[in-house]
Design an enzyme around this catalytic site. Structure first.
Site, PDB file in Angstrom:
ATOM      1  N   GLU A  89       0.848  -1.205   0.000  1.00 10.09           N
ATOM      2  CA  GLU A  89       0.000   0.000   0.000  1.00 10.09           C
ATOM      3  C   GLU A  89       0.870   1.237   0.000  1.00 10.09           C
ATOM      4  O   GLU A  89       2.018   1.198   0.438  1.00 10.09           O
ATOM      5  CB  GLU A  89      -0.877   0.036   1.273  1.00 10.09           C
ATOM      6  CG  GLU A  89      -1.899  -1.060   1.335  1.00 10.09           C
ATOM      7  CD  GLU A  89      -2.626  -1.110   2.681  1.00 10.09           C
ATOM      8  OE1 GLU A  89      -2.372  -0.262   3.556  1.00 10.09           O
ATOM      9  OE2 GLU A  89      -3.441  -2.025   2.853  1.00 10.09           O
ATOM     10  N   LYS A  95       2.029   4.687   1.569  1.00  6.93           N
ATOM     11  CA  LYS A  95       2.026   5.251   2.918  1.00  6.93           C
ATOM     12  C   LYS A  95       1.651   6.722   2.768  1.00  6.93           C
ATOM     13  O   LYS A  95       2.457   7.550   2.336  1.00  6.93           O
ATOM     14  CB  LYS A  95       3.408   5.092   3.565  1.00  6.93           C
ATOM     15  CG  LYS A  95       3.422   5.481   5.020  1.00  6.93           C
ATOM     16  CD  LYS A  95       4.726   5.027   5.666  1.00  6.93           C
ATOM     17  CE  LYS A  95       4.803   5.358   7.136  1.00  6.93           C
ATOM     18  NZ  LYS A  95       4.504   6.716   7.490  1.00  6.93           N
ATOM     19  N   ASP A 111       0.939  10.451   3.412  1.00  8.69           N
ATOM     20  CA  ASP A 111       1.566  11.406   4.331  1.00  8.69           C
ATOM     21  C   ASP A 111       0.497  12.354   4.865  1.00  8.69           C
ATOM     22  O   ASP A 111       0.281  13.444   4.351  1.00  8.69           O
ATOM     23  CB  ASP A 111       2.651  12.189   3.585  1.00  8.69           C
ATOM     24  CG  ASP A 111       3.564  12.912   4.544  1.00  8.69           C
ATOM     25  OD1 ASP A 111       3.432  12.706   5.772  1.00  8.69           O
ATOM     26  OD2 ASP A 111       4.416  13.689   4.083  1.00  8.69           O
ATOM     27  N   TYR A 133      -7.194   1.957   6.041  1.00 10.08           N
ATOM     28  CA  TYR A 133      -6.345   0.822   5.665  1.00 10.08           C
ATOM     29  C   TYR A 133      -6.330  -0.341   6.649  1.00 10.08           C
ATOM     30  O   TYR A 133      -5.665  -1.328   6.402  1.00 10.08           O
ATOM     31  CB  TYR A 133      -4.920   1.289   5.385  1.00 10.08           C
ATOM     32  CG  TYR A 133      -4.390   2.312   6.366  1.00 10.08           C
ATOM     33  CD1 TYR A 133      -4.063   1.958   7.656  1.00 10.08           C
ATOM     34  CD2 TYR A 133      -4.257   3.655   5.984  1.00 10.08           C
ATOM     35  CE1 TYR A 133      -3.593   2.895   8.563  1.00 10.08           C
ATOM     36  CE2 TYR A 133      -3.793   4.601   6.889  1.00 10.08           C
ATOM     37  CZ  TYR A 133      -3.462   4.214   8.179  1.00 10.08           C
ATOM     38  OH  TYR A 133      -3.016   5.144   9.074  1.00 10.08           O
ATOM     39  N   LYS A 138      10.381   3.992   3.955  1.00  8.32           N
ATOM     40  CA  LYS A 138      10.234   5.456   3.965  1.00  8.32           C
ATOM     41  C   LYS A 138      11.108   6.076   2.889  1.00  8.32           C
ATOM     42  O   LYS A 138      12.304   5.793   2.818  1.00  8.32           O
ATOM     43  CB  LYS A 138      10.691   6.011   5.320  1.00  8.32           C
ATOM     44  CG  LYS A 138       9.831   5.601   6.495  1.00  8.32           C
ATOM     45  CD  LYS A 138       8.810   6.638   6.862  1.00  8.32           C
ATOM     46  CE  LYS A 138       9.414   7.836   7.550  1.00  8.32           C
ATOM     47  NZ  LYS A 138       8.408   8.838   7.883  1.00  8.32           N
ATOM     48  N   CYS A 154       7.864  47.677   3.065  1.00 13.52           N
ATOM     49  CA  CYS A 154       8.267  46.957   1.861  1.00 13.52           C
ATOM     50  C   CYS A 154       9.725  47.305   1.531  1.00 13.52           C
ATOM     51  O   CYS A 154      10.066  48.487   1.421  1.00 13.52           O
ATOM     52  CB  CYS A 154       7.351  47.349   0.700  1.00 13.52           C
ATOM     53  SG  CYS A 154       7.887  46.649  -0.858  1.00 13.52           S
ATOM     54  N   CYS A 159       9.617  49.386  -1.990  1.00 11.96           N
ATOM     55  CA  CYS A 159       9.069  50.739  -2.157  1.00 11.96           C
ATOM     56  C   CYS A 159       8.869  51.478  -0.842  1.00 11.96           C
ATOM     57  O   CYS A 159       8.461  52.631  -0.836  1.00 11.96           O
ATOM     58  CB  CYS A 159       7.757  50.680  -2.936  1.00 11.96           C
ATOM     59  SG  CYS A 159       6.425  49.917  -1.995  1.00 11.96           S
ATOM     60  N   CYS A 198       2.537  43.932   0.504  1.00  9.31           N
ATOM     61  CA  CYS A 198       2.805  45.337   0.213  1.00  9.31           C
ATOM     62  C   CYS A 198       1.551  45.868  -0.479  1.00  9.31           C
ATOM     63  O   CYS A 198       1.166  45.361  -1.532  1.00  9.31           O
ATOM     64  CB  CYS A 198       4.015  45.469  -0.718  1.00  9.31           C
ATOM     65  SG  CYS A 198       4.148  47.118  -1.416  1.00  9.31           S
ATOM     66  N   CYS A 254       4.367  49.442  -6.539  1.00 10.28           N
ATOM     67  CA  CYS A 254       5.651  48.955  -6.029  1.00 10.28           C
ATOM     68  C   CYS A 254       6.417  48.297  -7.189  1.00 10.28           C
ATOM     69  O   CYS A 254       5.905  47.389  -7.845  1.00 10.28           O
ATOM     70  CB  CYS A 254       5.388  47.949  -4.919  1.00 10.28           C
ATOM     71  SG  CYS A 254       6.841  47.038  -4.428  1.00 10.28           S
TER      72      CYS A 254
HETATM   73  S1  IVH Z   1      -0.734   0.458   8.727  1.00  7.58           S
HETATM   74  C1  IVH Z   1      -0.906  -1.678  12.698  1.00  7.58           C
HETATM   75  N1  IVH Z   1      -1.008   1.492   6.331  1.00  7.58           N
HETATM   76  O1  IVH Z   1       1.982   5.511   8.895  1.00  7.58           O
HETATM   77  C2  IVH Z   1      -0.962  -1.000  11.401  1.00  7.58           C
HETATM   78  N2  IVH Z   1      -0.226   2.925   8.075  1.00  7.58           N
HETATM   79  O2  IVH Z   1       4.527   5.268  10.392  1.00  7.58           O
HETATM   80  C3  IVH Z   1      -0.228   0.274  11.376  1.00  7.58           C
HETATM   81  N3  IVH Z   1       0.160   5.235   7.369  1.00  7.58           N
HETATM   82  O3  IVH Z   1       0.621   5.541  12.130  1.00  7.58           O
HETATM   83  C4  IVH Z   1      -0.528   1.210  10.270  1.00  7.58           C
HETATM   84  N4  IVH Z   1      -0.446   4.974   5.266  1.00  7.58           N
HETATM   85  O4  IVH Z   1      -0.637   6.815  10.295  1.00  7.58           O
HETATM   86  C5  IVH Z   1      -0.643   1.717   7.609  1.00  7.58           C
HETATM   87  N5  IVH Z   1      -1.348   2.272   4.154  1.00  7.58           N
HETATM   88  C6  IVH Z   1      -0.982   2.500   5.435  1.00  7.58           C
HETATM   89  C7  IVH Z   1      -0.569   3.769   5.872  1.00  7.58           C
HETATM   90  C8  IVH Z   1      -0.182   3.940   7.214  1.00  7.58           C
HETATM   91  C9  IVH Z   1      -0.017   5.841   6.193  1.00  7.58           C
HETATM   92  C10 IVH Z   1       0.664   5.911   8.603  1.00  7.58           C
HETATM   93  C11 IVH Z   1      -0.132   5.593   9.843  1.00  7.58           C
HETATM   94  C12 IVH Z   1       0.868   5.054  10.845  1.00  7.58           C
HETATM   95  C13 IVH Z   1       2.156   5.572  10.296  1.00  7.58           C
HETATM   96  C14 IVH Z   1       3.309   4.687  10.751  1.00  7.58           C
END
Ligand code: IVH
Length: 699
Positions: free
Chosen positions: A110, A112, A114, A213, A322, A415, A418, A431, A436
């Protein structure tokens, strides 16, 4: 049916429409019908507050009451993820799992997201609490704010009791629109700030989104068989699942079948594909509409998950890869102030040059005073600089304070260009002087840029020359200034040729269509696309726009489906500005196009912003200039030779050296056949790898 039943049935019906619209992207009824039902429920709730339900679909708009987010205990441990910083580490995790000899093992991959980790508690199918992750054991109750997110189901399709984990986030595009609200540095910060607004009506104003998720059912017997089934079930209950999902097992066919059986989108692969899949997503992540900071690999089988177990901090059955944001250390040599074309003030750190993510960084944005204060940035400090996502480099952290005693930097109150006293709007200073010179410079450069009036000879240097010598004080002066007088003044580098180029560019710009003129005015939200939307929506003449704005007629704008109330307010505000109105009047007198001429310009401007060159001879376009004319009619520019600026080369029979140059420069080659297809369909060749929504299409 009594009143209470009536209210319940209306609420259920509206929630169904909201889910279809916000989660599945489908409209089940017309806006008018929807509004009618919504108003009826709102009225009944006002008249019978005793029956009002906090999970009513009317609560999405939020309230102005303040809330202080009480701390609540989680009923499940809200764990984090173990981290890997290279694909090799992920593959090592995978082989460790496989060693256990689980032949029915498979992995789900999946994105991750942000954003902000959110834990949603449902009882008997109703949302009862939304809690931040906090320290994993205790978080903050932010239910009132989370209810305003249209993609969060308030009632599920079944009366189940479960805990769902997901990520609340803000799309990159929405971040750009809303970042001024609190000067947030990136989509994540703005999402975090919005989730913690004291008034839920303020959260409601920001288009937050959610992907879920993980799901934990209270009744273990209801727990689906594997992670894929959990996702499918969550989807069926009305949650929004990220379709960018991949399953890895011993064979591609097996993976594909499993996904298909669960009715999920996503791709099936075999184990060996995992490394290249992660690399591919990593490479293409900047084209996603939201930011991701890594990839998560999870074991799919729940019995294996149980067997692997958990540490205090993370499950042993998953790992997060990451992406590292390229980061570097350097010193702030000085801080300068940039005045944008709208007057917005941006403090900029002047850095000792440092290599970062493939380029040398000399400057980094400090956003605004709040940002400087938060990080306590002073001149001479040693800092870390990062490139996050596709955003410009930013100073992220002070690593070492300067030894010269410089204190936290303060933006001057006037500014720097100006001298006018600055005024605050939201998190930013502006400004207020439209004359200006820095603003004028920015405004004119923008006006002359390719997407706008396409006046190539008026680049930043030329505009600077004209402005700093006082020849041009505002955009309309470009049309009245006598360029020949430049010759008498003996300005270095300005000869007959330059003067001719200036004049020619001015002359040509008078032919630019209304859509380009409208874009070039710099009205907030009215970029190239915005201008086209307004024109297609019936505003084919500047006077129509001005009179709707003068009347404060927001409805005239919001009647266009892509225009919301905030954009309408910005447009109305801009078009009531005396300075802009005067500028428009002068540009009208200068002969610019302020009316979309349907007759001539009925063709879609599919080549706008592109520079074409043609080579060889053509069957349908003889002489060749006929093809060039077709390009120009559709907003493209044409040149006689291939240069670094050329975007497309139209290839006829017998084309020679131009083709070679084009290939070297990576210019797109288009055959006559392809060209004919483009102009007959009115389509542009889109970059590969993107679908029509501009989204990544690995799938
Ligand atoms: S699974 C026990 N899946 O990443 C399961 N987390 O660094 C734990 N996050 O706190 C989480 N996308 O906020 C999972 N597809 C994804 C995610 C995800 C973002 C975040 C989540 C977690 C943090 C951990």
């Amino acid at each position: 049916m009594d009143i209470r039943e009536k209210m319940e049935s209306l609420a259920a019906e509206l929630l169904r429409y909201q889910e279809a619209y916000y989660v599945q992207g489908k409209s089940l009824i017309s806006d008018v019908e929807y509004d009618g039902l919504f108003d009826e429920l709102s009225r009944l709730e006002r008249e019978h507050p005793e029956f009002a339900d906090p999970n009513s679909p009317t609560q999405r708009v939020g309230s102005d009451l303040t809330s202080d987010f009480p701390e609540v205990k989680h009923t499940i441990p809200v764990l984090s993820l173990d981290k890997a910083y290279s694909v090799e580490e992920v593959l090592a995790f995978m082989s460790r799992c496989e060693e256990k000899g689980k032949e029915h093992l498979s992995f789900v991959e999946e994105e991750k997201i942000d954003g902000i980790s959110m834990v949603l508690y449902y009882e008997d199918g109703s949302l009862v609490r939304a809690v931040t992750r906090g320290n994993g054991a205790v978080g903050n109750d932010v239910t009132a704010n989370i209810r305003t997110i249209s993609q969060v189901p308030l009632r599920l399709k079944e009366k189940v009791t479960l805990v769902v984990r997901g990520e609340v986030y803000l799309a990159k595009e929405d971040f750009l629109k809303f970042r001024d609200l609190d000067g947030a540095a990136n989509p994540r910060n703005l999402a975090a700030g919005s989730v913690r607004r004291q008034k839920s009506s303020e959260t409601a104003a920001v288009p937050l989104q959610i992907f879920v998720y993980e799901g934990f059912w209270e009744n273990k017997e209801e727990t689906p068989e594997d992670h894929i089934a959990i996702l499918a079930k969550l989807k069926a209950l009305g949650f929004r699942i990220n379709p960018h999902l991949a399953l890895f097992s011993s064979s591609r066919e097996k993976s594909e079948k499993r996904l298909e059986a669960a009715g999920l989108e996503g791709r099936g692969y075999e184990f060996d594909d995992l490394g290249s899949y992660i690399r591919e997503v990593t490479e293409k992540r900047s084209s996603l509409p939201y930011e991701i900071d890594g990839m998560v690999t999870k074991i799919n089988e729940l019995d294996v998950r149980e067997e692997f177990g958990y540490t205090e901090h993370h499950p042993r059955w998953a790992i997060a890869y990451k992406f590292e944001s390229p980061q570097a250390e350097t010193t702030i040599e000085g801080i300068t102030i940039q005045v944008g074309r709208t007057g917005r003030i941006t403090p900029v750190a002047e850095l000792s040059p440092v290599a970062l993510g493939g380029s040398t960084v000399r400057r980094a944005t400090l956003h605004n005073q709040e940002y400087i204060d938060d990080l306590e940035i002073a001149i001479g400090d040693r800092v870390s600089v990062v490139k996050r996502g596709d955003v410009i480099p930013a100073v992220e952290q002070v690593l070492e304070k300067n030894e010269t005693g410089n204190t936290t930097y303060r933006i001057p109150s006037c500014c720097p260009c100006c001298g006018t006293e600055l005024t605050a709007k939201g998190a930013h200073l502006y400004c207020p002087n439209p004359e200006c010179p820095d603003q004028v410079l920015g405004r004119i450069t923008f006006f002359a840029s390719r997407e706008c009036m396409d006046m190539e000879s008026f680049g930043p240097k030329a505009v600077e020359l004209l402005v700093s010598n006082g020849f041009v004080k505002d955009i309309p002066d470009l049309y009245t200034f006598d360029y020949a007088t430049l010759l008498d003044r003996g300005i270095k580098g300005v000869g007959e040729k330059t003067v001719t180029q200036f004049r020619l560019a001015v002359e040509e710009s008078r032919k630019r269509p209304f859509s380009a003129v409208l874009t070039s005015l710099g009205i907030p939200e009215v970029g190239k696309k915005g201008a086209e939307i307004l024109i297609k929506g019936g505003f084919d003449d500047i006077d129509k726009l001005i009179s709707a704005a003068r009347a404060g007629d927001a409805a005239a704008f919001t009647a266009i489906p892509q225009i919301g109330p905030q954009t309408a307010a910005l447009i109305i505000n801009a078009l009531n500005d005396k300075v802009l109105l005067e500028r428009i009047e002068k540009l009208k007198s200068a002969g610019l196009q302020f009316h979309e001429n349907r007759g001539e310009n009925s063709l879609d401007q599919i080549f706008s912003g592109q520079v074409w060159c043609a080579t060889g001879s053509f069957e349908h376009f003889n002489p060749r200039s006929l093809a060039l004319a077709e390009i120009e009619k559709r907003g493209g520019r044409t040149t006689s030779s291939v240069t670094g600026k050329t975007t497309h080369l139209l290839l006829g029979k017998g084309g020679g050296s131009k083709r070679q140059t084009a290939e070297k420069l990576g210019v797109k080659l288009v055959s006559e056949e392809e060209f004919l297809e483009m102009i007959s369909k009115g389509e542009v060749i889109t970059e590969s790898g993107h679908d029509e929504n501009g989204q990544l299409s690995l799938f």
